[in-house]
Write a protein that holds these residues in place. Structure first.
Motif, PDB file in Angstrom:
ATOM      1  N   ILE A   1     -12.075  28.855  16.828  1.00  0.00           N
ATOM      2  CA  ILE A   1     -12.811  28.037  17.796  1.00  0.00           C
ATOM      3  C   ILE A   1     -11.881  27.458  18.857  1.00  0.00           C
ATOM      4  CG2 ILE A   1     -14.159  25.931  18.108  1.00  0.00           C
ATOM      5  CD1 ILE A   1     -15.477  26.475  15.442  1.00  0.00           C
ATOM      6  N   PHE A   2     -10.859  26.728  18.411  1.00  0.00           N
ATOM      7  CA  PHE A   2      -9.982  26.059  19.363  1.00  0.00           C
ATOM      8  C   PHE A   2      -9.000  27.030  20.010  1.00  0.00           C
ATOM      9  CE2 PHE A   2     -11.416  22.666  16.558  1.00  0.00           C
ATOM     10  CZ  PHE A   2     -11.782  21.697  17.472  1.00  0.00           C
ATOM     11  N   GLY A   3      -8.532  28.014  19.245  1.00  0.00           N
ATOM     12  CA  GLY A   3      -7.582  28.968  19.798  1.00  0.00           C
ATOM     13  C   GLY A   3      -8.185  29.810  20.904  1.00  0.00           C
ATOM     14  N   VAL A   4      -9.392  30.302  20.675  1.00  0.00           N
ATOM     15  CA  VAL A   4     -10.050  31.112  21.707  1.00  0.00           C
ATOM     16  C   VAL A   4     -10.289  30.278  22.958  1.00  0.00           C
ATOM     17  CG1 VAL A   4     -12.205  32.275  22.291  1.00  0.00           C
ATOM     18  CG2 VAL A   4     -11.109  32.739  20.110  1.00  0.00           C
ATOM     19  N   THR A   5     -10.647  29.008  22.778  1.00  0.00           N
ATOM     20  CA  THR A   5     -10.866  28.128  23.931  1.00  0.00           C
ATOM     21  C   THR A   5      -9.606  27.980  24.763  1.00  0.00           C
ATOM     22  OG1 THR A   5     -12.556  26.878  22.708  1.00  0.00           O
ATOM     23  CG2 THR A   5     -11.596  25.829  24.660  1.00  0.00           C
ATOM     24  N   LEU A   6      -8.478  27.736  24.102  1.00  0.00           N
ATOM     25  CA  LEU A   6      -7.215  27.577  24.824  1.00  0.00           C
ATOM     26  C   LEU A   6      -6.775  28.892  25.458  1.00  0.00           C
ATOM     27  CD1 LEU A   6      -5.289  25.304  22.287  1.00  0.00           C
ATOM     28  CD2 LEU A   6      -6.199  24.634  24.511  1.00  0.00           C
ATOM     29  N   PHE A   7      -7.001  30.001  24.749  1.00  0.00           N
ATOM     30  CA  PHE A   7      -6.621  31.301  25.292  1.00  0.00           C
ATOM     31  C   PHE A   7      -7.437  31.635  26.534  1.00  0.00           C
ATOM     32  CE2 PHE A   7      -7.052  35.978  25.366  1.00  0.00           C
ATOM     33  CZ  PHE A   7      -5.718  36.313  25.506  1.00  0.00           C
ATOM     34  N   LEU A   8      -8.741  31.388  26.479  1.00  0.00           N
ATOM     35  CA  LEU A   8      -9.589  31.645  27.645  1.00  0.00           C
ATOM     36  C   LEU A   8      -9.231  30.733  28.807  1.00  0.00           C
ATOM     37  CD1 LEU A   8     -13.085  32.205  25.992  1.00  0.00           C
ATOM     38  CD2 LEU A   8     -11.499  33.916  26.897  1.00  0.00           C
ATOM     39  N   ARG A   9      -8.809  29.517  28.489  1.00  0.00           N
ATOM     40  CA  ARG A   9      -8.369  28.606  29.542  1.00  0.00           C
ATOM     41  C   ARG A   9      -7.147  29.165  30.261  1.00  0.00           C
ATOM     42  NH1 ARG A   9      -8.883  25.299  33.715  1.00  0.00           N
ATOM     43  NH2 ARG A   9      -7.126  23.856  33.905  1.00  0.00           N
ATOM     44  N   LEU A  10      -6.207  29.718  29.509  1.00  0.00           N
ATOM     45  CA  LEU A  10      -5.022  30.318  30.107  1.00  0.00           C
ATOM     46  C   LEU A  10      -5.403  31.519  30.967  1.00  0.00           C
ATOM     47  CD1 LEU A  10      -1.965  30.622  30.426  1.00  0.00           C
ATOM     48  CD2 LEU A  10      -1.944  31.924  28.293  1.00  0.00           C
ATOM     49  N   VAL A  11      -6.285  32.377  30.466  1.00  0.00           N
ATOM     50  CA  VAL A  11      -6.722  33.539  31.235  1.00  0.00           C
ATOM     51  C   VAL A  11      -7.422  33.109  32.521  1.00  0.00           C
ATOM     52  CG1 VAL A  11      -8.269  35.537  31.225  1.00  0.00           C
ATOM     53  CG2 VAL A  11      -6.904  35.011  29.200  1.00  0.00           C
ATOM     54  N   GLN A  12      -8.237  32.059  32.422  1.00  0.00           N
ATOM     55  CA  GLN A  12      -8.938  31.559  33.603  1.00  0.00           C
ATOM     56  C   GLN A  12      -7.958  31.091  34.666  1.00  0.00           C
ATOM     57  OE1 GLN A  12     -10.962  27.826  33.059  1.00  0.00           O
ATOM     58  NE2 GLN A  12     -12.479  28.270  34.628  1.00  0.00           N
ATOM     59  N   VAL A  13      -6.937  30.369  34.240  1.00  0.00           N
ATOM     60  CA  VAL A  13      -5.941  29.865  35.193  1.00  0.00           C
ATOM     61  C   VAL A  13      -5.196  31.013  35.853  1.00  0.00           C
ATOM     62  CG1 VAL A  13      -3.779  28.576  35.392  1.00  0.00           C
ATOM     63  CG2 VAL A  13      -5.660  27.640  34.058  1.00  0.00           C
ATOM     64  N   LEU A  14      -4.878  32.053  35.070  1.00  0.00           N
ATOM     65  CA  LEU A  14      -4.111  33.171  35.606  1.00  0.00           C
ATOM     66  C   LEU A  14      -4.924  34.043  36.558  1.00  0.00           C
ATOM     67  CD1 LEU A  14      -2.166  34.315  32.409  1.00  0.00           C
ATOM     68  CD2 LEU A  14      -1.293  32.989  34.335  1.00  0.00           C
ATOM     69  N   LEU A  15      -6.237  34.145  36.337  1.00  0.00           N
ATOM     70  CA  LEU A  15      -7.057  35.067  37.113  1.00  0.00           C
ATOM     71  C   LEU A  15      -7.745  34.436  38.321  1.00  0.00           C
ATOM     72  CD1 LEU A  15      -8.770  37.198  34.319  1.00  0.00           C
ATOM     73  CD2 LEU A  15      -6.703  37.705  35.638  1.00  0.00           C
TER      74      LEU A  15
END
Length: 253
Positions: free
Chosen positions: A200-214
């Motif tokens: 739950i929390f890991g996917v949220t943080l990972f998607l946040r990183l992808v969002q920032v990069l893209l």
């Protein structure tokens, strides 16, 4: 002494920047030490090395507390108690492996340490242009280290598939990315709850990183009229109020 330490920990001189960079390297080295020692048997030299690291961490903790202007409020921060727990685990070698998880809590220090990078914005173009990505990556890395430590400390005695930190890291990453190969699983109710938290929390943080990069890159520049702080690098007018902007671009976007 107080003035000297304040200049080191909070100053803007080259010496202060080098000192804080050294602390960052020490924090990362401490985490690496915790991981590496999971592969070797506990011995007397290792106990003394643990004790030495504990003294250094204790000195850093006391120095920060000494120069703090809000000592009581600082004691309410999770990172403060994480430091206390890590210090206890390093200074009490008799705790042996049982205190391993407390050492992993030292990772929370990175939540405070990565803010040092924000101060480098004045000197580094890279940090000015990638601050959001750096913060998102730091949050993900901290979560990854902490959950790896939790998986290892709760499973390595009862789960033959978790023999060291690499096994725990492997499971954490596969759970975080929802890949789920199935070659390593966590048994029991507590193990399943740990896996749920990771996903739950890991996917949220990972998607946040992808969002920032893209997403399109924006820079911090306060609009003199409405106060909007984030604009496109080549913006001429504020998109909120239309105010004419004068964003320094250092000769390129």
């Amino acid at each position: 002494m107080r003035s000297f330490l304040t200049r080191l920990y909070e100053g803007d001189s080259r010496r202060a920047h080098h000192f804080r960079a050294g602390l960052l390297i020490f924090d990362c080295a401490t985490l690496l030490f915790v991981v590496v020692t999971s592969f070797v048997p506990y011995s007397r030299p290792l106990i003394w090395f643990d004790f030495g690291l504990g003294l250094v961490i204790l000195a850093d903790f006391l120095a920060r507390l000494f120069i703090s202007r809000h000592r009581l409020s600082d004691l309410t921060y999770p990172t403060t108690w994480a430091d206390v727990a890590a210090i206890v685990s390093f200074l009490l070698p008799l705790a042996d492996e049982g205190a391993g998880f407390l050492r992993v809590l030292r990772t929370l220090r990175l939540l405070r340490t990565y803010h040092l990078l924000v101060r480098f914005r004045k000197r580094s173009r890279f940090f000015r242009h990638n601050e959001d990505a750096v913060i998102a990556l730091a949050n993900l890395a901290v979560f990854l280290f902490i959950m790896t430590g939790i998986v290892y400390e709760t499973q390595h005695r009862q789960n033959p598939e978790i023999g060291n930190y690499v096994d725990a890291l492997y499971f954490t990453v596969t759970a975080l990315t929802t890949t789920g190969f199935g070659d390593i699983t966590l048994g029991g109710t507590s193990g399943r709850l740990v896996a749920v938290v990771i996903m739950i929390f890991g996917v949220t943080l990972f998607l946040r990183l992808v969002q920032v990069l893209l997403r399109p890159r924006k820079i911090r520049f306060t609009c003199p009229s409405c106060g909007l702080q984030r604009h496109e690098a080549d913006a001429v007018h504020c998109k909120a109020c239309g105010e004419l902007l004068n964003i320094p671009d250092e000769g390129r976007f």
